[in-house]
Design a protein around this motif. Sequence first.
Motif, PDB file in Angstrom:
ATOM      1  N   SER A  61      15.658  -9.390  -2.566  1.00  0.00           N
ATOM      2  CA  SER A  61      15.049  -7.744  -2.798  1.00  0.00           C
ATOM      3  C   SER A  61      14.907  -7.654  -3.792  1.00  0.00           C
ATOM      4  O   SER A  61      14.376  -6.805  -4.006  1.00  0.00           O
ATOM      5  N   LEU A  62      15.389  -7.605  -5.161  1.00  0.00           N
ATOM      6  CA  LEU A  62      15.508  -7.447  -6.230  1.00  0.00           C
ATOM      7  C   LEU A  62      14.023  -7.918  -6.936  1.00  0.00           C
ATOM      8  O   LEU A  62      13.047  -6.847  -7.320  1.00  0.00           O
ATOM      9  N   THR A  67      14.257  -4.648   0.918  1.00  0.00           N
ATOM     10  CA  THR A  67      15.429  -5.096   1.559  1.00  0.00           C
ATOM     11  C   THR A  67      15.769  -5.730   3.142  1.00  0.00           C
ATOM     12  O   THR A  67      16.689  -6.338   3.141  1.00  0.00           O
ATOM     13  N   ASP A  68      14.495  -5.749   4.016  1.00  0.00           N
ATOM     14  CA  ASP A  68      14.417  -5.753   5.106  1.00  0.00           C
ATOM     15  C   ASP A  68      15.509  -5.162   5.971  1.00  0.00           C
ATOM     16  O   ASP A  68      15.597  -5.924   6.608  1.00  0.00           O
ATOM     17  N   THR A  69      16.075  -3.973   5.278  1.00  0.00           N
ATOM     18  CA  THR A  69      16.869  -3.398   6.231  1.00  0.00           C
ATOM     19  C   THR A  69      16.070  -1.672   6.172  1.00  0.00           C
ATOM     20  O   THR A  69      15.504  -1.491   5.916  1.00  0.00           O
ATOM     21  N   LEU A 101      21.281  -0.952   9.268  1.00  0.00           N
ATOM     22  CA  LEU A 101      22.411  -0.146   8.149  1.00  0.00           C
ATOM     23  C   LEU A 101      22.316   1.933   8.764  1.00  0.00           C
ATOM     24  O   LEU A 101      21.834   2.448   8.971  1.00  0.00           O
ATOM     25  N   GLU A 118      21.514   7.854   0.022  1.00  0.00           N
ATOM     26  CA  GLU A 118      22.389   7.048  -0.527  1.00  0.00           C
ATOM     27  C   GLU A 118      21.685   5.975   0.494  1.00  0.00           C
ATOM     28  O   GLU A 118      20.892   4.481   0.111  1.00  0.00           O
ATOM     29  N   ARG A 121      18.205   4.380  -0.383  1.00  0.00           N
ATOM     30  CA  ARG A 121      18.030   3.549  -1.933  1.00  0.00           C
ATOM     31  C   ARG A 121      18.395   2.486  -1.234  1.00  0.00           C
ATOM     32  O   ARG A 121      17.833   1.167  -2.075  1.00  0.00           O
ATOM     33  N   ARG A 122      19.449   2.021  -0.868  1.00  0.00           N
ATOM     34  CA  ARG A 122      19.436   0.305  -0.131  1.00  0.00           C
ATOM     35  C   ARG A 122      19.021  -0.014   0.970  1.00  0.00           C
ATOM     36  O   ARG A 122      18.515  -1.201   0.678  1.00  0.00           O
ATOM     37  N   SER A 144      12.060  12.470  -1.102  1.00  0.00           N
ATOM     38  CA  SER A 144      12.476  11.941  -1.085  1.00  0.00           C
ATOM     39  C   SER A 144      12.796  10.431  -0.486  1.00  0.00           C
ATOM     40  O   SER A 144      13.612   9.506  -1.328  1.00  0.00           O
TER      41      SER A 144
ATOM     42  N   VAL B  58      20.166  -2.531  -5.546  1.00  0.00           N
ATOM     43  CA  VAL B  58      19.920  -3.409  -5.549  1.00  0.00           C
ATOM     44  C   VAL B  58      20.207  -4.715  -6.859  1.00  0.00           C
ATOM     45  O   VAL B  58      20.956  -5.303  -6.487  1.00  0.00           O
ATOM     46  N   VAL B 100      27.896   0.200   6.697  1.00  0.00           N
ATOM     47  CA  VAL B 100      27.782  -1.015   7.740  1.00  0.00           C
ATOM     48  C   VAL B 100      26.874  -1.635   8.413  1.00  0.00           C
ATOM     49  O   VAL B 100      25.697  -1.219   8.629  1.00  0.00           O
TER      50      VAL B 100
END
Lengths: 338, 338
Positions: A61-62, A67-69, A101, A118, A121-122, A144, B58, B100
């Motif tokens: 991911s980095l 992130t494929d999420t 998620l 949050e 960002r993930r 954003s 990440v 989750v």
Amino acid sequence: MGRKSTTRRIGIADVALRAGVSHATVSRVMNGNFTVDPAIAERVREAAAELNYQPNPVGRSLALGKTDTIGIVVPDLANPTFQAILRGLSMAAAQDGYRVLIADSSEVSSEEAILAGEARRRCDGLVLCAPRMGDAELEELAPSLHPMVLINRSTTETRVPSLMVDYGQGIQELAEHLVELGHSRIVFLSGPERSASNALRVQGLEKFKAGHPDVEVQLIDGGSNFDTGHDAVDAVLASGGTGILAFNDLVAMGLLSGLHERGVRVPEDISVTGFDDIPFARYTTPPLTTAAVPITELGGQAWHSLRALIRNEDTPNAVNTFRPQVEVRGSTGPSKNR
Amino acid sequence: MGRKSTTRRIGIADVALRAGVSHATVSRVMNGNFTVDPAIAERVREAAAELNYQPNPVGRSLALGKTDTIGIVVPDLANPTFQAILRGLSMAAAQDGYRVLIADSSEVSSEEAILAGEARRRCDGLVLCAPRMGDAELEELAPSLHPMVLINRSTTETRVPSLMVDYGQGIQELAEHLVELGHSRIVFLSGPERSASNALRVQGLEKFKAGHPDVEVQLIDGGSNFDTGHDAVDAVLASGGTGILAFNDLVAMGLLSGLHERGVRVPEDISVTGFDDIPFARYTTPPLTTAAVPITELGGQAWHSLRALIRNEDTPNAVNTFRPQVEVRGSTGPSKNR
DNA sequence: TCAGGCTGAGAAAGCGTTTTCTCACAGCGT
DNA sequence: ACGCTGTGAGAAAACGCTTTCTCAGCCTGA
């Protein structure tokens, strides 16, 4: 005390060592880069298999910047509507190798903004169901959060597609249905005060009233769950209405249950409609007349819109409207006052 | 065409530059490390606020070796039971700042293993609901998935806690309840063939039979959803049974609906029980007698067990059993053959 | 006054990948 | 036979952060 800790997770370096090549080559092989000598590639694959190597997704991911999420923010995971959206989204995203998620804001609108940030960002993108968030805050937050798609909300930020259910249209059609059955005193069991989708329903009813000056339309304040419907029985009976439009199927089921306890017959004495057509609606007694929202499909569409955004494709239609479809079942019947 | 791309996401370097300090110091401030001069810390905080800086999760995950995320694998997100587990888990984990990630295996047991592995690698821990996975495969997989907690499964791997619902006990109590009402011909509408929880129910019924040689217990094959129940009406009527134990509430509701269509009265002609006590169970007509499983609480407990594992605390009880509680409602009544 | 101990902040080394850069070597043409 | 192109693989940089290492500067005590 022997060795330091439990056997460290095996990484690309271990494979490289075992295959006698460099990290880079292992990476190339793992990613199907064909500029590697087939013999070496095979050796790497063998080493990887023997070590049972699986690339660390965080590292990937980095390096890849993705992130494929995707994230989804919902106000209440207990609500079948959001469960269905989540489900549709999750299934569709999984088809493309994306995971979901979840963030439950527990109906707290102040949480919605924080959680959304949050989660965003993930993840590579966001699906936002934030019925309670103020327009101004949404407007401010939108840029954003991109790429993002909104459910039942819209914004002036053009890059943000909206998936809207035409609740106004749906409630009008349900009301029409009741009128056709001879009902002239209609009651709307309204939803949560600050709910955006409730506002749409109210607007729809205003239009309906304009077209039917002869029909009496009352409004009773309420919420969005079973208990709301159950507790509204007295108010409903006191209203004298014979056709009841419940905010959604849950409220309708609560009402049905309450009416049953009182010995009020449905649909002989009173007709009741729901909204959403949750899976349970067809199994109530009597089966619930409701407006079907293709909500799982909406979840799927949410993914397709989001995917387009993530891939930076053109976004053809910024706002996508889903029309509810009236499902006539047993909970509505001719008015006895006709 | 001007600038290359959209404004790059701002990072720790930007803040450092603006505050005139090093990356390290910014990191220290952001993480509440007090070895930084208060004046400098304040300057950093200001810079961070002005730039609206939020650390990239990440990057943090890679550096810290943790993601603050847990995964849950469920066989079917459409099933209220798993929705409730997910909800309980998500709420509890959120309390501790964990998110989750969901993975729906769509009832495909071969997917379960792959999804579990993928989810685990992305997360700090895993909750696995894999009712269809073979025992051998589970056993083999377990070590590589640690930290993990199992729902309704167990393994010899001692580090893996199990949260079990005592379906055997529950079904026995429901059967007892029917017997007390005078029923002597009982039918179990069984669940999916390879379901672990169905096996527990069948075992429970075996025990019950041993204690009640006078009671006839039949078994009808089925599944786990509405349609199963609805489609089973003929077989149920043909069986001659008067007390029907449905695999779960969904099946029971389908059956209720089918019986209603046939004009069979519940509970006067036939008694029906469900299992799980999903929220809708109390709103069917008649309200469903069922065995209540504190499933949301189970989800919460799953988090607490997993948290203990992640924190490397002692795991007091490796297997935690939840006892269902019979809820007598209107769908069961005295046998007319008594 | 100066050695030694602290304190606080910068430099740099990870974390586990991907990807660009670089270069050795083989093969080709002239 | 020599230079040039092209291929394939290693070295190293990058991703964005945390944390150890290091060291400058100050303060204390003899």
